[in-house]
Design an enzyme around this catalytic site. Structure first.
Site, short mmCIF file in Angstrom:
data_model
loop_
_atom_site.label_atom_id
_atom_site.label_comp_id
_atom_site.label_asym_id
_atom_site.label_seq_id
_atom_site.Cartn_x
_atom_site.Cartn_y
_atom_site.Cartn_z
N ASP A 223 0.06 8.46 -7.41
CA ASP A 223 -0.51 9.66 -7.07
C ASP A 223 -2.07 9.40 -6.77
OD1 ASP A 223 -1.57 12.20 -7.23
OD2 ASP A 223 -0.88 12.87 -9.02
N HIS A 318 5.55 18.18 -0.78
CA HIS A 318 4.26 18.30 -1.17
C HIS A 318 3.16 17.42 -0.27
CE1 HIS A 318 1.12 18.91 -4.12
NE2 HIS A 318 0.68 17.56 -4.10
C1 HEM Z 1 1.38 18.83 -10.94
C2 HEM Z 1 0.82 18.89 -10.06
C3 HEM Z 1 0.83 18.02 -8.68
C4 HEM Z 1 1.57 16.63 -8.55
C5 HEM Z 1 2.60 16.18 -9.52
C6 HEM Z 1 1.00 16.12 -7.33
C7 HEM Z 1 1.35 14.78 -6.92
C8 HEM Z 1 0.83 14.17 -5.66
C9 HEM Z 1 1.40 13.14 -5.21
C10 HEM Z 1 2.60 12.22 -5.70
C11 HEM Z 1 0.97 12.74 -3.82
C12 HEM Z 1 0.97 11.80 -2.86
C13 HEM Z 1 0.18 10.56 -3.10
C14 HEM Z 1 -1.06 10.96 -2.86
O1 HEM Z 1 -1.61 10.92 -1.69
O2 HEM Z 1 -1.71 11.14 -3.70
C15 HEM Z 1 -0.01 14.02 -3.70
C16 HEM Z 1 -0.74 14.10 -2.52
C17 HEM Z 1 -1.72 15.31 -2.50
N1 HEM Z 1 -1.81 16.43 -3.34
FE1 HEM Z 1 -0.85 16.86 -5.08
N2 HEM Z 1 0.10 16.93 -6.70
C18 HEM Z 1 0.02 17.96 -7.44
C19 HEM Z 1 -0.81 19.18 -7.60
C20 HEM Z 1 -1.59 19.35 -6.38
C21 HEM Z 1 -2.40 20.30 -6.05
C22 HEM Z 1 -2.62 21.76 -6.96
C23 HEM Z 1 -3.23 20.32 -4.90
C24 HEM Z 1 -4.39 21.11 -4.23
C25 HEM Z 1 -4.10 22.36 -4.45
C26 HEM Z 1 -2.70 18.88 -4.59
C27 HEM Z 1 -3.30 18.36 -3.38
C28 HEM Z 1 -2.71 17.25 -2.78
C29 HEM Z 1 -3.47 16.65 -1.77
C30 HEM Z 1 -4.50 17.09 -0.74
C31 HEM Z 1 -2.51 15.39 -1.34
C32 HEM Z 1 -2.83 14.60 -0.13
C33 HEM Z 1 -1.91 15.05 0.95
C34 HEM Z 1 -1.83 14.24 2.07
O3 HEM Z 1 -2.61 14.32 3.11
O4 HEM Z 1 -0.85 13.27 2.34
N3 HEM Z 1 -1.83 18.47 -5.34
N4 HEM Z 1 0.05 14.83 -4.89
#
Ligand code: HEM
Length: 406
Positions: A223, A318
């Site tokens: 993450d 996601h």
């Molecule tokens: C428990 C809740 C969440 C989990 C487990 C989670 C997990 C992840 C994971 C595994 C990634 C892929 C690796 C990375 O680029 O970091 C990711 C990407 C991302 N997450 Fe989350 N996330 C959560 C909630 C959120 C929320 C609430 C937001 C915003 C409102 C968010 C925004 C993003 C963004 C902007 C990316 C990068 C997307 C990209 O351009 O590839 N995430 N998240």
């Protein structure tokens, strides 16, 4: 423009004359190398060299605790001002906090410290101070339009008041849980009856994170990969500029969402389902459109299709829902895991902390797309939400919030 922020961790190579740098914008030094340090806190004499003695810089135009490498322990503490609070009350709190935070971050006890020995291990402590809408009103200043609760996301939100809102925020992060505890206790008691704690949310990260061993959340996913640049090019997205209120120039915004992750039902999902929900592989965080084992930093290809013509990265994955669809939809993520489980049922998740210059413009569209159809919603539920304006840093001779309260 995106890129991986520095994840170099401070290496304390000994006490004598060491000055280590802990990440872009982080100024870290080892304590105990000067007679002045030892005079300020004699407990330093007893300490062995080690990372527990590295200190981050407090003074500067921007507060610490946002762009530096995240420390492994954190507490987010919201307080409410007394109902009778005035601008003078606020000034008194910020004056005491400024002095206490400067001392604690440099390994010195606060003036009224009952356990000064605990201050001798700053362990990269940073304390970052934010204000909510009521505080700005009490100060008689104009709040930016975004300093308000986020719009409701009824399809996913199950918000509880006990994790939401607040007049003041202390974000306390360090590489030692004892240091976090000590700073929290000193700073909260320093407010006397001028403010009362509304909620405390404690979190943790892996203390052994490096670029080769990136953060993993409690679902086991890599993450925090796709992030804005923290070394200049994305500054307008992270820090409030000339178009914001004067008192907030070089400040930022924090959106803190407490998101429960249902580990029990996640355990029942097979690995294919789990990887599909995010669009990345579990072992190495590589996107499903890249070779297995290629690592998290290879860009994902959202246009790729499989042999049947279906998108390789699912429409609800996601990383597709969260990916920026416009240049301004960018914010810095600095999450901490939490686990408040009692008994066999999980009560765990993510303290999702996002920083940007304008949450309504930059964060809300992304959160809306997630609410509208993210596959992860099967397992995650937002249970708390708060928005704070992160004050600018305190330059030499200034207190935090100088332009707000003087
Ligand atoms: C428990 C809740 C969440 C989990 C487990 C989670 C997990 C992840 C994971 C595994 C990634 C892929 C690796 C990375 O680029 O970091 C990711 C990407 C991302 N997450 Fe989350 N996330 C959560 C909630 C959120 C929320 C609430 C937001 C915003 C409102 C968010 C925004 C993003 C963004 C902007 C990316 C990068 C997307 C990209 O351009 O590839 N995430 N998240």
């Amino acid at each position: 423009m995106t890129g991986q922020p520095s994840r170099r961790h401070t290496i304390a190579a000994g006490l004598a004359g060491l000055a280590a740098v802990g990440g872009v914008g982080a100024c870290t030094r080892a304590l105990g190398d000067s007679d002045a340090d030892k005079a300020a806190n004699p407990a330093l004499e007893m300490c062995l060299p080690g990372p527990e003695h590295t200190a981050r810089e407090f003074r500067g135009p921007r507060q610490a605790g946002i762009i530096e490498d995240p420390q492994s322990h954190g507490a987010f503490v919201a307080l409410d001002l007394a109902t009778t609070a005035t601008r003078d009350t606020l000034r008194r709190i910020l004056k005491v906090w400024t002095d206490d935070i400067e001392r604690l971050m440099s390994g010195r006890p606060s003036l009224t410290d009952q356990e000064p020995e605990l201050a001798a291990s700053p362990a990269n402590l940073t304390v970052t101070v934010g204000v909510g809408p009521r505080t700005v009103a009490v100060a008689g200043a104009t709040a930016p339009a975004w300093l308000a609760p986020l719009p409701a996301f009824p399809s996913i939100d199950r918000l509880e008041p006990r994790w939401s809102g607040g007049d003041l925020l202390l974000q306390i992060t360090a590489d030692s849980p004892t240091t976090v505890h000590h700073a929290q206790r000193r700073l909260v008691s320093g407010t006397g009856d001028l403010a009362a704690v509304r909620w405390v949310q404690r979190g943790f990260r892996d203390p052994f994170e490096t670029a080769k061993r990136p953060m993993r959340n409690l679902f086991g996913q890599v993450d925090g990969t796709v992030q804005p640049r923290t070394d200049g090019p994305d500054d307008a997205r992270l820090w409030v500029g000339a178009d914001g209120p004067e008192w907030l120039r070089d400040g930022s915004a924090l959106v803190l969402r407490r998101i429960r992750m249902n580990l029990d039902t996640w355990d029942e999902a097979d690995r294919g389902t789990r990887e599909n929900a995010v669009g990345r592989r579990l072992p190495d965080g590589s996107p499903l459109t890249a070779k297995a084992g290629s690592g998290p930093d290879v860009p994902s290809d959202l246009s790729a299709t499989n042999s049947l013509g279906f998108p390789t990265i699912h429409e609800g994955a996601h990383i597709r829902r969260a990916a920026a669809t416009a240049a301004h939809e960018v914010f810095l993520r600095r999450p901490y895991s939490y686990d408040d489980s009692v008994g066999s049922t999980s009560d765990a998740g993510l303290l999702f902390a996002a920083y940007c210059a304008d949450p309504v413009r930059q964060f809300v569209p992304v959160q809306q797309r997630i609410a509208d159809g993210d596959l992860l919603n099967t397992w995650i539920t937002p249970v708390g939400s708060a928005v704070f304006a992160i004050l600018p840093g305190a330059r030499d001779g200034e207190i935090l919030g100088q332009a707000l309260v003087t």
